[in-house]
Design a protein around this motif. Structure first.
Motif: not given
Length: 125
Positions: A32-58
């Protein structure tokens, strides 16, 4: 099953995208925000990232820049979503490391088609 990280702060849009992708057998982690996204990225490997331009925190641009600088997902394709569809926002997203840009609003089928194209999935709409 291909794994996708969806980082989008608008809950309704996040649910719509998630449902659309999961109906096509993609495994989706939601942030739901940039910080949570970075947390997932530290723990998981993905085939695709879909990222919103404007999000809270980052912002999405900040998340993309961090992904491209380091981490296990540094080479993953990134699709940026944005209500800001002006050329300057697209240029900022691409300069940060986004591979694709999709302006809001969009249809879920258009997004699904783009995801299939990026992941080279044979099932097309």
């Amino acid at each position: 099953m291909k794994r996708i990280l969806l980082a989008e702060d608008e809950e309704i849009l996040r649910m719509l995208i998630n449902d659309t992708l999961e109906d096509e057998d993609y495994q989706v982690d939601e942030a739901a925000d940039g910080q949570e996204a970075l947390g997932f990225l530290e723990q998981q490997q993905y085939e695709l990232l879909i990222i919103d331009y404007m999000m809270p925190i980052y912002s999405g641009v900040e998340v993309i820049a961090k992904v491209r600088q380091s981490g296990k997902n540094m080479n993953v394709p990134i699709l940026m979503l944005s209500a800001k569809s002006q050329l300057t926002e697209q240029e900022k997203a691409m300069a940060a490391g986004a591979d694709y840009f999709m302006a809001k609003p969009f249809s879920p089928l258009d997004l699904l088609g783009k995801v299939r194209e990026i992941l080279h999935d044979k099932n097309t709409i």
